[in-house]
Design a protein around this motif. Sequence first.
Motif, PDB file in Angstrom:
ATOM      1  N   ARG A  29      -9.700 -15.395  -6.535  1.00 31.94           N
ATOM      2  CA  ARG A  29      -8.691 -15.808  -7.532  1.00 31.94           C
ATOM      3  C   ARG A  29      -7.270 -15.629  -6.986  1.00 31.94           C
ATOM      4  O   ARG A  29      -6.287 -15.659  -7.737  1.00 31.94           O
ATOM      5  CB  ARG A  29      -8.846 -14.979  -8.805  1.00 31.94           C
ATOM      6  N   GLY A  30      -7.177 -15.324  -5.691  1.00 31.77           N
ATOM      7  CA  GLY A  30      -5.849 -15.234  -5.061  1.00 31.77           C
ATOM      8  C   GLY A  30      -5.158 -13.903  -5.256  1.00 31.77           C
ATOM      9  O   GLY A  30      -3.945 -13.788  -5.062  1.00 31.77           O
ATOM     10  N   ILE A  31      -5.916 -12.872  -5.641  1.00 31.07           N
ATOM     11  CA  ILE A  31      -5.301 -11.563  -5.899  1.00 31.07           C
ATOM     12  C   ILE A  31      -5.767 -10.566  -4.840  1.00 31.07           C
ATOM     13  O   ILE A  31      -6.971 -10.390  -4.638  1.00 31.07           O
ATOM     14  CB  ILE A  31      -5.684 -11.056  -7.318  1.00 31.07           C
ATOM     15  N   ARG A  32      -4.813  -9.927  -4.170  1.00 34.22           N
ATOM     16  CA  ARG A  32      -5.141  -8.902  -3.168  1.00 34.22           C
ATOM     17  C   ARG A  32      -5.163  -7.532  -3.832  1.00 34.22           C
ATOM     18  O   ARG A  32      -4.419  -7.271  -4.771  1.00 34.22           O
ATOM     19  CB  ARG A  32      -4.093  -8.880  -2.042  1.00 34.22           C
ATOM     20  N   VAL A  33      -6.035  -6.652  -3.293  1.00 33.16           N
ATOM     21  CA  VAL A  33      -6.145  -5.290  -3.844  1.00 33.16           C
ATOM     22  C   VAL A  33      -6.249  -4.318  -2.675  1.00 33.16           C
ATOM     23  O   VAL A  33      -7.195  -4.402  -1.873  1.00 33.16           O
ATOM     24  CB  VAL A  33      -7.391  -5.147  -4.752  1.00 33.16           C
ATOM     25  N   ASN A  34      -5.292  -3.424  -2.548  1.00 32.04           N
ATOM     26  CA  ASN A  34      -5.284  -2.467  -1.440  1.00 32.04           C
ATOM     27  C   ASN A  34      -4.895  -1.083  -1.925  1.00 32.04           C
ATOM     28  O   ASN A  34      -4.298  -0.933  -3.005  1.00 32.04           O
ATOM     29  CB  ASN A  34      -4.281  -2.919  -0.368  1.00 32.04           C
ATOM     30  N   ALA A  35      -5.228  -0.081  -1.115  1.00 26.88           N
ATOM     31  CA  ALA A  35      -4.838   1.297  -1.434  1.00 26.88           C
ATOM     32  C   ALA A  35      -4.048   1.862  -0.261  1.00 26.88           C
ATOM     33  O   ALA A  35      -4.276   1.486   0.894  1.00 26.88           O
ATOM     34  CB  ALA A  35      -6.083   2.142  -1.688  1.00 26.88           C
ATOM     35  N   VAL A  36      -3.137   2.771  -0.567  1.00 24.27           N
ATOM     36  CA  VAL A  36      -2.386   3.470   0.469  1.00 24.27           C
ATOM     37  C   VAL A  36      -2.778   4.942   0.417  1.00 24.27           C
ATOM     38  O   VAL A  36      -2.701   5.577  -0.636  1.00 24.27           O
ATOM     39  CB  VAL A  36      -0.864   3.295   0.253  1.00 24.27           C
ATOM     40  N   SER A  58      -7.139  -5.713 -17.650  1.00 21.55           N
ATOM     41  CA  SER A  58      -6.303  -6.059 -18.809  1.00 21.55           C
ATOM     42  C   SER A  58      -5.127  -6.958 -18.400  1.00 21.55           C
ATOM     43  O   SER A  58      -4.638  -7.733 -19.214  1.00 21.55           O
ATOM     44  CB  SER A  58      -5.810  -4.802 -19.514  1.00 21.55           C
ATOM     45  N   LEU A  59      -4.712  -6.855 -17.140  1.00 20.13           N
ATOM     46  CA  LEU A  59      -3.551  -7.651 -16.699  1.00 20.13           C
ATOM     47  C   LEU A  59      -3.957  -8.937 -15.975  1.00 20.13           C
ATOM     48  O   LEU A  59      -3.098  -9.709 -15.547  1.00 20.13           O
ATOM     49  CB  LEU A  59      -2.666  -6.793 -15.779  1.00 20.13           C
ATOM     50  N   LEU A  60      -5.261  -9.164 -15.878  1.00 17.37           N
ATOM     51  CA  LEU A  60      -5.769 -10.291 -15.084  1.00 17.37           C
ATOM     52  C   LEU A  60      -5.180 -11.651 -15.482  1.00 17.37           C
ATOM     53  O   LEU A  60      -4.776 -12.433 -14.604  1.00 17.37           O
ATOM     54  CB  LEU A  60      -7.298 -10.311 -15.160  1.00 17.37           C
ATOM     55  N   PRO A  61      -5.091 -11.958 -16.798  1.00 17.37           N
ATOM     56  CA  PRO A  61      -4.533 -13.275 -17.152  1.00 17.37           C
ATOM     57  C   PRO A  61      -3.119 -13.478 -16.606  1.00 17.37           C
ATOM     58  O   PRO A  61      -2.765 -14.596 -16.216  1.00 17.37           O
ATOM     59  CB  PRO A  61      -4.528 -13.249 -18.690  1.00 17.37           C
ATOM     60  N   SER A  84       3.994 -14.430 -15.842  1.00 17.81           N
ATOM     61  CA  SER A  84       3.033 -14.087 -14.786  1.00 17.81           C
ATOM     62  C   SER A  84       3.446 -12.748 -14.198  1.00 17.81           C
ATOM     63  O   SER A  84       4.554 -12.270 -14.450  1.00 17.81           O
ATOM     64  CB  SER A  84       3.022 -15.166 -13.695  1.00 17.81           C
ATOM     65  N   LEU A  85       2.526 -12.151 -13.425  1.00 16.02           N
ATOM     66  CA  LEU A  85       2.794 -10.829 -12.847  1.00 16.02           C
ATOM     67  C   LEU A  85       2.404 -10.883 -11.370  1.00 16.02           C
ATOM     68  O   LEU A  85       1.259 -11.187 -11.037  1.00 16.02           O
ATOM     69  CB  LEU A  85       1.951  -9.791 -13.611  1.00 16.02           C
ATOM     70  N   ASP A  86       3.380 -10.581 -10.485  1.00 16.63           N
ATOM     71  CA  ASP A  86       3.122 -10.681  -9.041  1.00 16.63           C
ATOM     72  C   ASP A  86       2.526  -9.405  -8.456  1.00 16.63           C
ATOM     73  O   ASP A  86       1.913  -9.458  -7.385  1.00 16.63           O
ATOM     74  CB  ASP A  86       4.428 -10.979  -8.285  1.00 16.63           C
ATOM     75  N   GLY A  87       2.767  -8.276  -9.124  1.00 15.34           N
ATOM     76  CA  GLY A  87       2.296  -7.035  -8.515  1.00 15.34           C
ATOM     77  C   GLY A  87       2.053  -5.935  -9.526  1.00 15.34           C
ATOM     78  O   GLY A  87       2.726  -5.850 -10.555  1.00 15.34           O
ATOM     79  N   VAL A  88       1.049  -5.101  -9.226  1.00 17.48           N
ATOM     80  CA  VAL A  88       0.753  -3.918 -10.044  1.00 17.48           C
ATOM     81  C   VAL A  88       0.606  -2.732  -9.105  1.00 17.48           C
ATOM     82  O   VAL A  88      -0.129  -2.802  -8.114  1.00 17.48           O
ATOM     83  CB  VAL A  88      -0.577  -4.086 -10.823  1.00 17.48           C
TER      84      VAL A  88
END
Length: 258
Positions: free
Chosen positions: A181-188, A130-133, A85-89
Amino acid sequence: MDLTGKKILVFGVLTETSMGYKIAESASEQGADIILANAPGTASNIMKRISSRLPNKPVDCLSADITKPDDLAALALSIGAHWDSLDGVVHAVAFAPQDALGGNFLKTPFDSVAKAMEVSAFSLKGLVASLLPLLEKAPRASVVSLTFNAQVAWPVYDWMGPTKAALESINRYLAKELGPRGIRVNAVDSGPITTMAGKSIPGFDKLATLWPERAPLGWDTSDAKPVADVVAFLLSDSSRAITGQVIHVDGGFTAVGA
Ligand SMILES: NC(=O)c1ccc[n+]([C@@H]2O[C@H](COP(=O)([O-])OP(=O)(O)OC[C@H]3O[C@@H](n4cnc5c(N)ncnc54)[C@H](O)[C@@H]3O)[C@@H](O)[C@H]2O)c1
């Protein structure tokens, strides 16, 4: 801010000045396991060389052209070979052809605009899809990208401005799609930092001198650590109720008119 045991991909580490490098350093200091990625060829070779300077050795250094679906599929497979699994991108990638920068706004041909948009904005969707799974298998995954305040027009930034506006919008759409789906997406939104990408914009160094003068908290263009620390916060569970946002890390520059 605790990233102990978090598995994080940082895409876009070129030199030690790269925002990506500082973010990898900060996340690693907070206990994260890191995989680095960059474009194939020279960029990846430099990344591999400097990766040994990080506080903890990265789990792997991978290559992918962020605009190529086959490369992104291979990247996902390579990450999957290490982690289930992947916790962060972290998306720390941008590029614009020279004729799209430096005071050429009215003359830039569409081909150059399209290239800048593809690498700097659309790639956020490509990378995340591409990393969604892998992201879906993490209990609370987080995606963070980097922007330069796109609410106003800047001198010399030219077509990078509209690409950042697109990136900020894509950030919100991904947050809307992936929140359930429990995934957060933010920009800095980072104030200017002297990096290879910054140096490639003719006149950007002169624009950057405004921040130390005007930002209420002051600003050091050679120090990306304040930005990296906020990215690390957004990767951590402490930011679990934040998504679709653009967080300004610019010494307060955007809060004042002059
Ligand atoms: N430096 C600043 O002042 C500043 C301010 C705000 C936001 N940002 C953003 O921070 C991010 C990182 O930039 P940086 O300033 O650290 O510069 P940088 O040059 O160190 O990083 C840019 C990265 O993009 C990679 N890249 C370019 N085209 C690619 C492709 N097709 N495939 C894969 N990788 C590719 C480069 O190899 C490089 O690693 C960018 O999104 C940039 O716009 C920078």
